[in-house]
Design a protein around this motif. Structure first.
Motif, PDB file in Angstrom:
ATOM      1  N   PHE A  79      -0.168   7.694   6.657  1.00 47.87           N
ATOM      2  CA  PHE A  79       0.525   7.991   5.401  1.00 47.87           C
ATOM      3  C   PHE A  79       1.407   6.804   4.990  1.00 47.87           C
ATOM      4  CE2 PHE A  79       4.450   9.438   3.358  1.00 47.87           C
ATOM      5  CZ  PHE A  79       3.940   9.999   2.196  1.00 47.87           C
ATOM      6  N   LEU A  80       2.181   6.298   5.957  1.00 54.20           N
ATOM      7  CA  LEU A  80       3.045   5.150   5.661  1.00 54.20           C
ATOM      8  C   LEU A  80       2.223   3.904   5.361  1.00 54.20           C
ATOM      9  CD1 LEU A  80       5.791   5.698   8.395  1.00 54.20           C
ATOM     10  CD2 LEU A  80       5.971   6.138   5.944  1.00 54.20           C
ATOM     11  N   TRP A  81       1.142   3.710   6.098  1.00 55.85           N
ATOM     12  CA  TRP A  81       0.292   2.546   5.883  1.00 55.85           C
ATOM     13  C   TRP A  81      -0.343   2.576   4.494  1.00 55.85           C
ATOM     14  CZ3 TRP A  81      -4.589   1.240   9.313  1.00 55.85           C
ATOM     15  CH2 TRP A  81      -5.130   0.006   8.886  1.00 55.85           C
ATOM     16  N   TYR A  82      -0.897   3.715   4.128  1.00 51.85           N
ATOM     17  CA  TYR A  82      -1.617   3.823   2.859  1.00 51.85           C
ATOM     18  C   TYR A  82      -0.675   3.685   1.656  1.00 51.85           C
ATOM     19  CZ  TYR A  82      -4.990   5.555  -0.566  1.00 51.85           C
ATOM     20  OH  TYR A  82      -5.823   5.667  -1.645  1.00 51.85           O
ATOM     21  N   ASN A  83       0.516   4.275   1.758  1.00 48.22           N
ATOM     22  CA  ASN A  83       1.422   4.288   0.619  1.00 48.22           C
ATOM     23  C   ASN A  83       2.312   3.057   0.538  1.00 48.22           C
ATOM     24  OD1 ASN A  83       1.324   7.162  -0.815  1.00 48.22           O
ATOM     25  ND2 ASN A  83       1.057   7.495   1.382  1.00 48.22           N
ATOM     26  N   SER A  84       2.398   2.290   1.610  1.00 43.86           N
ATOM     27  CA  SER A  84       3.217   1.074   1.566  1.00 43.86           C
ATOM     28  C   SER A  84       2.358  -0.191   1.532  1.00 43.86           C
ATOM     29  CB  SER A  84       4.149   1.024   2.779  1.00 43.86           C
ATOM     30  OG  SER A  84       3.415   1.012   3.994  1.00 43.86           O
ATOM     31  N   ALA A  85       1.022  -0.027   1.459  1.00 48.84           N
ATOM     32  CA  ALA A  85       0.152  -1.194   1.472  1.00 48.84           C
ATOM     33  C   ALA A  85       0.389  -2.093   0.265  1.00 48.84           C
ATOM     34  CB  ALA A  85      -1.316  -0.756   1.525  1.00 48.84           C
ATOM     35  N   GLY A  86       0.781  -1.494  -0.883  1.00 45.09           N
ATOM     36  CA  GLY A  86       1.017  -2.294  -2.074  1.00 45.09           C
ATOM     37  C   GLY A  86       2.309  -3.078  -2.016  1.00 45.09           C
ATOM     38  N   LEU A  87       3.224  -2.683  -1.137  1.00 48.81           N
ATOM     39  CA  LEU A  87       4.517  -3.356  -1.044  1.00 48.81           C
ATOM     40  C   LEU A  87       4.494  -4.511  -0.056  1.00 48.81           C
ATOM     41  CD1 LEU A  87       6.803  -0.169  -0.991  1.00 48.81           C
ATOM     42  CD2 LEU A  87       6.131  -1.567  -2.966  1.00 48.81           C
ATOM     43  N   ILE A  88       3.506  -4.512   0.834  1.00 50.83           N
ATOM     44  CA  ILE A  88       3.398  -5.579   1.824  1.00 50.83           C
ATOM     45  C   ILE A  88       2.015  -6.209   1.711  1.00 50.83           C
ATOM     46  CG2 ILE A  88       5.076  -4.584   3.419  1.00 50.83           C
ATOM     47  CD1 ILE A  88       2.871  -3.257   4.927  1.00 50.83           C
ATOM     48  N   THR A  89       1.748  -7.151   2.578  1.00 48.89           N
ATOM     49  CA  THR A  89       0.487  -7.899   2.474  1.00 48.89           C
ATOM     50  C   THR A  89      -0.689  -7.165   3.119  1.00 48.89           C
ATOM     51  OG1 THR A  89       1.055  -9.089   4.514  1.00 48.89           O
ATOM     52  CG2 THR A  89       1.685 -10.107   2.416  1.00 48.89           C
ATOM     53  N   TRP A  90      -0.461  -6.005   3.739  1.00 48.20           N
ATOM     54  CA  TRP A  90      -1.547  -5.279   4.377  1.00 48.20           C
ATOM     55  C   TRP A  90      -2.446  -4.653   3.326  1.00 48.20           C
ATOM     56  CZ3 TRP A  90       1.181  -2.107   8.815  1.00 48.20           C
ATOM     57  CH2 TRP A  90       1.677  -3.019   9.764  1.00 48.20           C
ATOM     58  N   SER A  91      -3.720  -4.561   3.633  1.00 42.19           N
ATOM     59  CA  SER A  91      -4.656  -3.837   2.771  1.00 42.19           C
ATOM     60  C   SER A  91      -4.705  -2.380   3.215  1.00 42.19           C
ATOM     61  CB  SER A  91      -6.052  -4.454   2.862  1.00 42.19           C
ATOM     62  OG  SER A  91      -6.518  -4.422   4.201  1.00 42.19           O
ATOM     63  N   PRO A  92      -4.884  -1.443   2.293  1.00 39.57           N
ATOM     64  CA  PRO A  92      -4.910  -0.026   2.675  1.00 39.57           C
ATOM     65  C   PRO A  92      -6.112   0.292   3.550  1.00 39.57           C
ATOM     66  CG  PRO A  92      -5.586  -0.300   0.395  1.00 39.57           C
ATOM     67  CD  PRO A  92      -5.090  -1.639   0.862  1.00 39.57           C
ATOM     68  N   PRO A  93      -6.002   1.294   4.435  1.00 37.95           N
ATOM     69  CA  PRO A  93      -7.129   1.637   5.314  1.00 37.95           C
ATOM     70  C   PRO A  93      -8.282   2.210   4.505  1.00 37.95           C
ATOM     71  CG  PRO A  93      -5.395   3.290   5.478  1.00 37.95           C
ATOM     72  CD  PRO A  93      -4.834   2.173   4.642  1.00 37.95           C
TER      73      PRO A  93
END
Length: 212
Positions: A79-93
């Protein structure tokens, strides 16, 4: 005599196998893990299984409780990864890439079918030596199983799978020598049992059956 047996064991392989041990384990990802070809992944799996065993057997978590905590942690993590992907350099799962491949299921079913067919093949008694060794092995397993819980037995088996293959690869010549010596002693014992007892057991004709 012992030195000649040792030299002969250096030329042969355990139980007369012809293929390398890595190929004997399947030669794929599972073999890489058991032989520690991928050290990081093997270490992660070993630490993960050891942690699960520690929580269930030592801390005495219930399985359903531990599974629920595990799922809760993963839901919050994704949940945190998917919703914060736009704020950091990570791509969403990518949820569509999750799952077990069909080739893995086919491999598991293939091994299960092999086990069932081999079980019935041994049960026919066409190879009395193999039948005798299988019965002794199952009896030993029943004695060991009465001394350990299912979880402890599973964990001990897992540790053996993660350590014995790579140890055999490192000490192959010594193990081959001891195995060949033990096999000769066992064959000598079986010949005595066969001549005194097993050869006198009446057996009916066994029809040949081809497995497809």
């Amino acid at each position: 005599m012992a030195s000649s047996s040792y030299e002969a064991s250096r030329q042969g392989r355990l139980f007369g196998r012809q293929r390398p041990f890595h190929a004997l384990l399947g030669g794929r990802k599972v073999a890489d893990i058991l032989m520690w070809k991928d050290k990081k992944l093997s270490a992660v799996i070993l630490v993960g299984m050891s942690t699960i065993w520690l929580l269930l057997e030592v801390v005495e978590f219930h399985f359903i409780t531990l599974l629920s905590y595990f799922l809760i942690f993963n839901i919050l993590f994704f949940f945190l990864w998917y919703n914060s992907a736009g704020l950091i350099t990570w791509s969403p799962p990518c949820i569509y890439e999750a799952g077990i491949s069909e080739s893995t299921w086919r491999y598991l079913f293939k091994r299960l079918n092999w086990f069932i067919r081999t079980f019935f093949e041994i049960s026919t008694g066409k190879d009395l030596k193999l039948l005798f060794m299988t019965l002794i092995g199952l009896w030993i397993l029943s004695v060991v199983g009465a001394s350990f819980t299912a979880l402890n037995l599973f964990y001990i088996t897992f540790l053996c799978m993660m350590t014995l293959p790579v140890m055999y690869e490192q000490y192959e010549y010594e193990v081959n020598y001891l195995a060949s010596k033990g096999n000769r002693d066992l064959s000598r014992l079986f010949r005595k049992l066969d001549s005194k007892f097993l050869s006198k057991i009446p057996r009916g004709p066994v029809k040949e059956k081809k497995f497809t």
